[in-house]
Design an enzyme around this catalytic site. Structure first.
Site, PDB file in Angstrom:
ATOM      1  N   GLU A 161     -16.982 -11.457   8.018  1.00 29.34           N
ATOM      2  CA  GLU A 161     -16.753 -12.893   7.830  1.00 29.34           C
ATOM      3  C   GLU A 161     -17.710 -13.672   8.718  1.00 29.34           C
ATOM      4  O   GLU A 161     -18.095 -13.201   9.790  1.00 29.34           O
ATOM      5  CB  GLU A 161     -15.297 -13.195   8.262  1.00 29.34           C
ATOM      6  CG  GLU A 161     -14.849 -14.632   8.092  1.00 29.34           C
ATOM      7  CD  GLU A 161     -13.449 -14.863   8.696  1.00 29.34           C
ATOM      8  OE1 GLU A 161     -12.819 -13.887   9.168  1.00 29.34           O
ATOM      9  OE2 GLU A 161     -13.010 -16.014   8.717  1.00 29.34           O
ATOM     10  N   GLU A 197     -27.859 -11.161   9.377  1.00 26.96           N
ATOM     11  CA  GLU A 197     -26.402 -11.191   9.557  1.00 26.96           C
ATOM     12  C   GLU A 197     -25.739 -12.420   8.961  1.00 26.96           C
ATOM     13  O   GLU A 197     -24.538 -12.398   8.694  1.00 26.96           O
ATOM     14  CB  GLU A 197     -26.063 -11.090  11.058  1.00 26.96           C
ATOM     15  CG  GLU A 197     -26.498  -9.767  11.655  1.00 26.96           C
ATOM     16  CD  GLU A 197     -26.047  -9.581  13.100  1.00 26.96           C
ATOM     17  OE1 GLU A 197     -25.131 -10.307  13.537  1.00 26.96           O
ATOM     18  OE2 GLU A 197     -26.611  -8.719  13.778  1.00 26.96           O
TER      19      GLU A 197
END
Ligand SMILES: [Zn+2]
Length: 168
Positions: A135, A88
């Site tokens: 983000e 991630e």
């Protein structure tokens, strides 16, 4: 969350009782426990800041999330926490200790999750958001987001904030 049929013999299972009560099959004697699914996550910390991921997909799209996810079969939670952090965030991390264990609902699916969080520090790699992330951002403990994807994550971050403040 209740099953309709026995996974072993296919007989119809009794319904009723509490949503998470175990069910027993009258035909073959098997018992099904509706216990929480294990998950692991990493609080990647640097200079009193924690690395969070803004989700790019549902559920909870655009909410801030701690890197983590479901354990694979046979996988140790420590390995899962390192794997999820890498997937991630692009960072290889070293786990520095156990932060805590939190039980939560998995959205409105009726399933429960058992969430095991480790403290971690970056070892290497390059910051890069995974395919499910919109983000990445480092949050100082005094500037944590108001909203998190899963309810327990607010408690995880509040507990981490206490930990950081006591270490100053
Ligand atoms: Zn059965």
């Amino acid at each position: 969350m209740q099953y309709t049929f026995c996974h072993y013999c296919g007989a119809k299972l009794p319904s009723g009782g509490k949503p998470h009560a175990p069910q027993s099959c009258a035909a073959c004697g098997a018992t099904f426990y509706h216990n929480a699914k294990p998950c692991a996550g990493a609080l990647v910390v640097k200079d009193h800041r924690v690395l969070l991921v803004r989700r790019g997909i549902e559920p909870f799209k655009d909410y801030w999330d701690i890197p983590g996810g479901f354990l694979e079969a046979g996988e140790h939670p420590e390995d899962a926490a390192r794997r999820e952090a890498l997937e991630e965030t692009g960072l290889e991390v070293r786990l520095t200790g156990l932060h805590g264990i939190y039980v939560d609902d998995y959205g409105d699916t009726g399933h429960k999750t058992l969430n095991i969080y480790y403290l971690a520090e970056p070892l290497g790699g390059a910051l890069r958001a995974g395919s499910d992330a919109a983000e990445l951002r480092w949050f100082h403990y005094d500037e944590l987001p108001d909203r998190t994807a899963f309810a327990h994550e607010s408690k995880v971050l509040a507990d981490w904030r206490e930990r950081e403040m006591s270490r100053r």
